[in-house]
Design a protein around this motif. Structure first.
Motif, short mmCIF file in Angstrom:
data_model
loop_
_atom_site.label_atom_id
_atom_site.label_comp_id
_atom_site.label_asym_id
_atom_site.label_seq_id
_atom_site.Cartn_x
_atom_site.Cartn_y
_atom_site.Cartn_z
N GLU A 1 6.11 4.71 -14.12
CA GLU A 1 5.02 5.02 -13.20
C GLU A 1 5.18 4.16 -11.94
N ILE A 2 5.18 4.80 -10.79
CA ILE A 2 5.31 4.10 -9.51
C ILE A 2 3.96 4.15 -8.80
N ILE A 3 3.47 2.97 -8.45
CA ILE A 3 2.16 2.87 -7.81
C ILE A 3 2.35 2.30 -6.41
N PRO A 4 2.35 3.16 -5.39
CA PRO A 4 2.46 2.63 -4.02
C PRO A 4 1.24 1.77 -3.71
N GLY A 5 1.40 0.83 -2.83
CA GLY A 5 0.27 -0.01 -2.44
C GLY A 5 -0.79 0.84 -1.75
N LYS A 6 -1.11 0.49 -0.56
CA LYS A 6 -2.13 1.21 0.20
C LYS A 6 -1.58 2.48 0.84
N GLU A 7 -0.26 2.76 0.68
CA GLU A 7 0.35 3.88 1.38
C GLU A 7 0.17 5.22 0.68
N GLY A 8 -0.18 5.25 -0.60
CA GLY A 8 -0.27 6.56 -1.26
C GLY A 8 -0.76 6.48 -2.69
N LYS A 9 -0.64 7.64 -3.41
CA LYS A 9 -1.10 7.75 -4.78
C LYS A 9 0.07 7.54 -5.74
#
Length: 264
Positions: free
Chosen positions: A239-247
């Protein structure tokens, strides 16, 4: 008065002539015949002693289709040495389990047949739980330890018997995998991203989070992450969780370990 042939009573048979060997002859005729069929018995009714035909050398656990898991199939490879030519090829043993220091006979006889490589692959249909107490403890925590062993491994005319090594569950195997992602660790927008690898079993027994700081090969335009201490019997999701840039999104989902080792 002279007796004629017609005056004799022929309804009375003459007394039998008793031979000295009559009793022995009767026992010989009444004894059940012995047949040689080439089919092995279980050895319990064989009273005669025979020269040993097989020596059992060693035993090694082998994973089943789902690795080593409770209530699932696995195998035991038994190495033997023939001492003389024989048609008897069956090897058998009994499954025992231990939970919380208490050993239990799991009432499962396991069998296999010696192949051309002098190895018999014994089929363990199920690694049973040691009762309801063990099962309930495992449901609450699937890292609950238990042990299994095949005892009394034997051949019907074997020279010896052995016990297998102890199989510890859950299986602790230190395996690792590297994942390469098209992410430049030097770019600022990726600095707050997280990369979470977790197993898809019910209790999510493996769950590790990494960041670009964990890049294993610095100096290129890729992010190389290494995850260690994986269980090869499980499947995994990244699971990849972008910071404030996306979902958040998934690089892959529910991939078996043996397939995951080819992901790069």
């Amino acid at each position: 008065m002279a007796l004629t042939h017609a005056d004799l009573d022929w309804s009375v048979a003459p007394p039998p002539v008793k031979r000295k060997d009559q009793k022995k002859h009767s026992e010989e005729t009444e004894a059940p015949p012995k047949f040689i069929t080439g089919v092995e018995g279980d050895g319990r009714d064989e009273e005669e002693e025979h020269e040993p035909e097989v020596r059992i050398i060693s035993a090694e656990w082998k994973p089943g289709p789902k690795g080593f898991q409770h209530n699932e199939q696995c195998f035991l490879a038994v190495k033997v040495k023939y001492l003389k030519k024989t048609i008897r090829a069956k090897i058998r043993g009994k499954l025992f389990g231990t939970y919380d220091g208490e050993e239990e006979d799991l009432a499962q006889t396991v069998e296999g047949f010696i192949e051309d490589d002098d190895v018999a692959l014994l089929n363990i249909e199920h690694l049973w739980f040691m009762g309801l107490r063990h099962y309930n403890a495992w449901r609450e925590d699937n890292s609950t330890p238990s042990q299994y062993q095949i005892k009394q491994i034997s051949h019907s005319r074997g020279e010896n018997t052995i016990d297998s090594p102890v199989l510890e569950l859950p299986l602790v195997v230190s395996e690792s995998v590297r994942v390469r992602l098209p992410v430049d660790p030097n770019r600022e927008e990726f600095r707050d991203d997280t990369y979470r690898l977790f197993s898809t079993d019910a209790n999510r027994s493996y769950d590790v989070v990494k960041t670009v700081e964990d890049d294993k090969i610095p100096g290129n335009d890729y992010l190389d992450l290494e995850y260690t201490d994986l269980d090869p019997s499980l499947s995994y999701t990244l699971e990849i969780i972008p910071g404030k840039e996306g979902k958040k999104y998934f690089a892959f989902k529910n991939i078996a370990y043996k397939e995951l080792t080819g992901v790069s």
